[in-house]
Write a protein that holds these residues in place. Sequence first.
Motif, PDB file in Angstrom:
ATOM      1  N   ASN A   1       0.825  -1.214   0.000  1.00 18.38           N
ATOM      2  CA  ASN A   1       0.000   0.000   0.000  1.00 18.38           C
ATOM      3  C   ASN A   1       0.853   1.256   0.000  1.00 18.38           C
ATOM      4  O   ASN A   1       0.606   2.201  -0.734  1.00 18.38           O
ATOM      5  CB  ASN A   1      -0.914   0.035   1.229  1.00 18.38           C
TER       6      ASN A   1
ATOM      7  N   ALA B   1       0.850   3.262   6.767  1.00 17.41           N
ATOM      8  CA  ALA B   1       1.655   2.039   6.819  1.00 17.41           C
ATOM      9  C   ALA B   1       2.037   1.710   8.260  1.00 17.41           C
ATOM     10  O   ALA B   1       2.835   0.812   8.501  1.00 17.41           O
ATOM     11  CB  ALA B   1       2.898   2.192   5.962  1.00 17.41           C
TER      12      ALA B   1
ATOM     13  N   ARG C   1       1.599  -4.004   6.908  1.00 16.54           N
ATOM     14  CA  ARG C   1       1.850  -2.710   6.290  1.00 16.54           C
ATOM     15  C   ARG C   1       3.302  -2.252   6.361  1.00 16.54           C
ATOM     16  O   ARG C   1       3.716  -1.357   5.656  1.00 16.54           O
ATOM     17  CB  ARG C   1       0.931  -1.675   6.945  1.00 16.54           C
TER      18      ARG C   1
END
Length: 447
Positions: free
Chosen positions: A4, A41, A253
């Motif tokens: 991401n 994150a 993440r």
Amino acid sequence: MFDNLSTALQKTFKNLRGYGKLTEKNVKDALREVRLALLEADVNFKVARDFINQVQDKCLGDEVLLSVTPGQQVVKVVNDELVALFGGAHEEFKLVGNPASVMLMGLHGSGKTTSAGKLAYRWKKSGRRVLLVACDIRRPAAVEQLSILAEQVGCDIVRPEPGESVPQLGRRAAQLSKAVRYDVVIYDTGGRFQIDDELVQELKEFEAETQPNNKVLVLDAAIGQESVNVAETFRDAVGLTGMILTKLDGDARGGAALSVHAVTGCPILMTGVGEKMEDLQPFYPDRMASRILGMGDVVSLVEKAQEVVDEKDALKMQEKLAKNQLDLEDFLSQIQMMKKMGPISNMLDSLPGNTMKMDDKQKEAIAKASEVEMKKFESIIQSMTVWERKHPKSIDRPRRLRIAQGCGRKLADVNQLLKRFDQMGKMGKQFKKMEKRLRHLQKFTTK
Ligand SMILES: Nc1nc2c(ncn2[C@@H]2O[C@H](COP(=O)(O)OP(=O)(O)OP(=O)(O)O)[C@@H](O)[C@H]2O)c(=O)[nH]1
Ligand SMILES: [Mg+2]
């Protein structure tokens, strides 16, 4: 990991590169996006703030704003700062002491025992005599788990004796490791769900008894910001010489990986990228940064290939490819080499470009399809005679039918393989293109 974050950063930079000249506002807006991406994150907020401040200072100077390619310059600044965030230069896991002793510690389930096995495997492979010590006396299954790994790796193990305390066991193992002249002794300590006084006390006593040269925290990269407190507490209790980040193959993440060096000042030495014994890799800050910024970790991929491919074979293959002289024997050995390089999904992660934008399901699907295809092609080639393998162009329909029958595949499969092989002849050109792109990337990432 980092998917991401990577997507968000790449999107921001794409926008930025769209401007011919940058204004202070463009940069500030972009950095706001970067900051959000870092926080999303799960990067520690102080770390994210400092990071953005650093980047901003560097980006708002004339050198960047007035340069010919301001967008690219900003990416370079972020790249350099990411490298610094991960610890700057690569730090090798140096084995200090005689024997070198390594104490692994960390929370419950962080991957200590697995990492102990992986390290033993690695050092055994480089010719060292390794002793594993099972210091988790609370969970009988823990001793069993390490025993299985020791057997798998082929190294010795010290198990706790009835009534023995952890520090007593440590002392006994330390004495043994000296007397029997092992090269490395690895202490796999027990974990807890959280750090409490009892654990800290036990670790301190253990450390005093064994005096390990390497005190390594094993940290699950998936636990996010929480890891930062954990790392600090272990560092303050017994001191740390380095860290191993595990489960980087997962879809977490990645905030821990990004924050933990900045907070502890300790180097990340290794990363765990899977459950198998081979799945432990040295950590390179620059490669990790390139990977996050979508430049791919090509260097690691090349190194992995070097590990499994004989250099002379590779050169021969390259020459043949250039001269368009490859035959199906070569194709078969390429397939077999790919299999040795491990799961394709791991390789996809290391490639620059589009794969970064794929989600795990897509990657998995591609990897699976390639693996099925490789297996199919392998069986077809194995069903050919040596002459056929050397003369792929002369395989006519009757031969194709016989080959298909021989391996229990369809005629269409054989045709598909031969067509694919034909396409490979055209790959020489593509290799050249890739080389050019790599050189360009290198120029861009080195100062
Ligand atoms: N995917 C993946 N799984 C891992 C990795 N490292 C460890 N694991 C898995 O994580 C789980 C816990 O690992 P252990 O090595 O038993 O953890 P531990 O720290 O020894 O746990 P305790 O002894 O209970 O404190 C196991 O299922 C491992 O297979 C890794 O790098 N990637
Ligand atoms: Mg364990």
